[in-house]
Scaffold this active site. Sequence first.
Site, PDB file in Angstrom:
ATOM      1  N   SER A 112      -9.380 -11.356 -13.404  1.00  0.00           N
ATOM      2  CA  SER A 112      -9.237 -11.585 -12.130  1.00  0.00           C
ATOM      3  C   SER A 112     -10.468 -11.096 -11.286  1.00  0.00           C
ATOM      4  O   SER A 112     -11.569 -11.806 -11.408  1.00  0.00           O
ATOM      5  CB  SER A 112      -8.062 -10.639 -11.499  1.00  0.00           C
ATOM      6  OG  SER A 112      -7.760 -10.714 -10.367  1.00  0.00           O
ATOM      7  N   HIS A 113     -10.376 -10.093 -10.625  1.00  0.00           N
ATOM      8  CA  HIS A 113     -11.334  -9.721  -9.718  1.00  0.00           C
ATOM      9  C   HIS A 113     -12.619  -8.909 -10.329  1.00  0.00           C
ATOM     10  O   HIS A 113     -13.491  -8.428  -9.891  1.00  0.00           O
ATOM     11  CB  HIS A 113     -11.022  -8.927  -8.422  1.00  0.00           C
ATOM     12  CG  HIS A 113     -10.185  -7.793  -8.969  1.00  0.00           C
ATOM     13  ND1 HIS A 113      -9.040  -7.913  -9.641  1.00  0.00           N
ATOM     14  CD2 HIS A 113     -10.631  -6.469  -9.094  1.00  0.00           C
ATOM     15  CE1 HIS A 113      -8.446  -6.498  -9.967  1.00  0.00           C
ATOM     16  NE2 HIS A 113      -9.454  -5.636  -9.626  1.00  0.00           N
ATOM     17  N   ASP A 276     -11.175 -13.990  -4.959  1.00  0.00           N
ATOM     18  CA  ASP A 276     -11.779 -13.379  -6.011  1.00  0.00           C
ATOM     19  C   ASP A 276     -12.062 -14.405  -7.390  1.00  0.00           C
ATOM     20  O   ASP A 276     -11.804 -15.495  -7.324  1.00  0.00           O
ATOM     21  CB  ASP A 276     -10.742 -12.372  -6.290  1.00  0.00           C
ATOM     22  CG  ASP A 276      -9.423 -12.924  -7.136  1.00  0.00           C
ATOM     23  OD1 ASP A 276      -8.997 -14.065  -6.554  1.00  0.00           O
ATOM     24  OD2 ASP A 276      -8.814 -11.992  -7.834  1.00  0.00           O
ATOM     25  N   ASP A 278     -10.129 -15.263 -10.037  1.00  0.00           N
ATOM     26  CA  ASP A 278      -9.220 -16.355 -10.462  1.00  0.00           C
ATOM     27  C   ASP A 278      -8.491 -16.809  -9.080  1.00  0.00           C
ATOM     28  O   ASP A 278      -7.358 -17.663  -9.286  1.00  0.00           O
ATOM     29  CB  ASP A 278      -8.145 -15.731 -11.271  1.00  0.00           C
ATOM     30  CG  ASP A 278      -7.482 -14.689 -10.612  1.00  0.00           C
ATOM     31  OD1 ASP A 278      -7.890 -13.786  -9.999  1.00  0.00           O
ATOM     32  OD2 ASP A 278      -6.187 -14.305 -11.287  1.00  0.00           O
ATOM     33  N   ASP A 280      -6.479 -15.663  -6.548  1.00  0.00           N
ATOM     34  CA  ASP A 280      -5.440 -15.323  -6.236  1.00  0.00           C
ATOM     35  C   ASP A 280      -5.530 -14.236  -4.958  1.00  0.00           C
ATOM     36  O   ASP A 280      -4.489 -13.842  -4.320  1.00  0.00           O
ATOM     37  CB  ASP A 280      -4.550 -14.738  -7.335  1.00  0.00           C
ATOM     38  CG  ASP A 280      -4.915 -13.791  -7.938  1.00  0.00           C
ATOM     39  OD1 ASP A 280      -6.154 -13.172  -7.797  1.00  0.00           O
ATOM     40  OD2 ASP A 280      -4.146 -13.100  -8.931  1.00  0.00           O
ATOM     41  N   LYS A 375       0.128 -14.521  -6.183  1.00  0.00           N
ATOM     42  CA  LYS A 375      -0.226 -14.404  -5.017  1.00  0.00           C
ATOM     43  C   LYS A 375      -1.272 -15.436  -4.871  1.00  0.00           C
ATOM     44  O   LYS A 375      -1.823 -16.194  -6.142  1.00  0.00           O
ATOM     45  CB  LYS A 375      -1.239 -13.082  -4.721  1.00  0.00           C
ATOM     46  CG  LYS A 375      -2.218 -12.716  -5.772  1.00  0.00           C
ATOM     47  CD  LYS A 375      -2.257 -11.093  -5.509  1.00  0.00           C
ATOM     48  CE  LYS A 375      -3.352 -10.674  -6.544  1.00  0.00           C
ATOM     49  NZ  LYS A 375      -2.835 -10.282  -7.755  1.00  0.00           N
TER      50      LYS A 375
HETATM   51  C1  G16 Z   1      -3.497  -7.431 -10.020  1.00  0.00           C
HETATM   52  C2  G16 Z   1      -1.928  -7.605  -9.783  1.00  0.00           C
HETATM   53  C3  G16 Z   1      -1.693  -7.211  -8.415  1.00  0.00           C
HETATM   54  C4  G16 Z   1      -2.008  -5.838  -8.222  1.00  0.00           C
HETATM   55  C5  G16 Z   1      -3.337  -5.453  -8.498  1.00  0.00           C
HETATM   56  C6  G16 Z   1      -3.297  -3.923  -8.610  1.00  0.00           C
HETATM   57  O1  G16 Z   1      -4.016  -7.820  -9.419  1.00  0.00           O
HETATM   58  O2  G16 Z   1      -1.753  -9.000  -9.940  1.00  0.00           O
HETATM   59  O3  G16 Z   1      -0.200  -7.695  -8.057  1.00  0.00           O
HETATM   60  O4  G16 Z   1      -1.793  -5.742  -6.880  1.00  0.00           O
HETATM   61  O5  G16 Z   1      -3.455  -5.874  -9.784  1.00  0.00           O
HETATM   62  O6  G16 Z   1      -4.627  -3.401  -9.101  1.00  0.00           O
HETATM   63  P1  G16 Z   1      -4.798  -1.976  -9.655  1.00  0.00           P
HETATM   64  O7  G16 Z   1      -3.571  -1.701 -10.612  1.00  0.00           O
HETATM   65  O8  G16 Z   1      -6.162  -2.147 -10.072  1.00  0.00           O
HETATM   66  O9  G16 Z   1      -4.487  -1.224  -8.259  1.00  0.00           O
HETATM   67  P2  G16 Z   1      -5.215  -8.834 -10.037  1.00  0.00           P
HETATM   68  O10 G16 Z   1      -5.838  -9.786  -8.701  1.00  0.00           O
HETATM   69  O11 G16 Z   1      -6.258  -8.048 -10.872  1.00  0.00           O
HETATM   70  O12 G16 Z   1      -4.263  -9.837 -10.821  1.00  0.00           O
END
Ligand code: G16
Length: 542
Positions: A112-113, A276, A278, A280, A375
């Site tokens: 992801s990010h 970000d 990926d 989303d 998302k």
């Molecule tokens: C992921 C989940 C999101 C969530 C985030 C929380 O985001 O897909 O639904 O809000 O983690 O991140 P943390 O646990 O670090 O607060 P992503 O964009 O990393 O897939």
Amino acid sequence: MIKTVPTTPFKDQKPGTSGLRKKVPVFQQPNYAENFIQSIFDSLEGFQGKCLVIGGDGRYYNRDVIQKAIKMAAANGFGKVMVGKGGILSTPAASHVIRKYKAFGGIVLSASHNPGGPTEDFGIKYNIGNGGPAPEKITDAIYARTTIIDHYKIADFPDVNLDRIGRDDVGGMIVSVIDPVEDYAALMEELFDFGAIRNLISLGFRLCFDAMSAVTGPYAKDILENRLGAPTGSVRNFMPLPDFGGHHPDPNLVNCHELYEEMMSDDAPDFGAASDGDGDRNLIIGKGIYVTPSDSLAILAANANLAPGYSHGIAGIARSMPTSGAADRVAEKRGIGIYETPTGWKFFGNLLDAGLATICGEESSGTGSSHVREKDGLWAVLLWLNILAVRGESVADIVGQHWAAYGRNYYSRHDYEGVDTDAANGLIASLRDKLPTLPGTKFGDLTVSAADDFSYHDPVDKSVSNNQGIRILFEGGSRVVFRLSGTGTTGATLRVYIERYEADSTRHNIETQEALADLIVAAQSVADIRGRTGRDAPTVIT
Ligand code: G16
């Protein structure tokens, strides 16, 4: 030929908020990725002969794991694999492809990010047939399997050419290399009034979109520039690179400070956005105004009916618990449902499938709707553009009017990154112990009215998820929330979410940190952040 390879378990394959995320060298250990992928397959039933979607965000090691996953899918009995050209599929596009082609599920390779590169992060997550992240029941089963796995199956055929669109029979399984953008772009054209947005842009509306050298580049280039007519150059950093060009592809105000400064300048474009790694998450900045994800969710929900895909209205809104209550006020005024879930998009799946919620969002820059089960960064950008085109007003005007109508939820998140894991766990444990004694406690002028560790009772499948974040509510409706990130790969990240509601529109222009100052002090004091983590200040404030 199918090989059965003996293996031994790794001890660290517990999926986090969104799949398994580790440093690339961890994933490069012999059998590491294979063990996890086999554990996914071993936790599923009924996929023989069915289709598996595979794609990723193009980060370092993406292509290697895609080849492994294709060969393992063949060995385990899938009938077909659909894979994005170049190994590319954004997370929302993968979700759409799974749904559109009624695939059994999908493997999305992304952290992801988190940053990418040979010493940075990699990740594997599994999405189910509704297109959404695997629910806890499945991720728990996957984890359990990783602890006892003793072999995996892999087919022995040459690597698939990922750079040519087409269909091949490989080792008795169909491999279809697809255009990663086409189906997704067609879906966006169905949901949004592209004619109105094209017209807005042709009248001189200026936008810039920063793809952060990550997966949304090809999508944004095709949709914003080719289909909607934004001038060439409106989409920046559009080539997905294995190390994201050194960008940290988390679209927050720290990583996107250049875009932010440009949007605050006199010659700012009308609209700035970023996504970000990926694809989303989203960042939305108007000329002279940053829109918090919580406000963005509320404003998108309040105006969604202006887009053709939502012209009949929305059934309900869902938000994660740490997300501000701004959306609740919209739901209340409209008389529609509002659902408060734990952090993690997977918790929205049941609400979307049951038709209880249409629009969902999280403070962590995620917004989306029932069109997919993830998302969707570009979706949020396009819904904003659709609203701007129909209303003919600026982002700042729309936000200001929203606050005037609903009140303003001042909101900020303070992150303490790379904290010692034991210290972070100790901080949360001590807060949890204190909960019963907190109501009535004063912090300056603030008095605690209630405190708990959030539990979620899923209204659809009746499952219960405990320990989802410490909430401390104050008289008057303000609150602070504490939780540990489930997506980091180095130490622990403590997140502190701070919120205050202000109904009085003459008090809507206070600087955010100032408006929250007494709550910030209370948060530091109640959790003894300095004493327990040794940190004087957060590393990131959004
Ligand atoms: C992921 C989940 C999101 C969530 C985030 C929380 O985001 O897909 O639904 O809000 O983690 O991140 P943390 O646990 O670090 O607060 P992503 O964009 O990393 O897939």
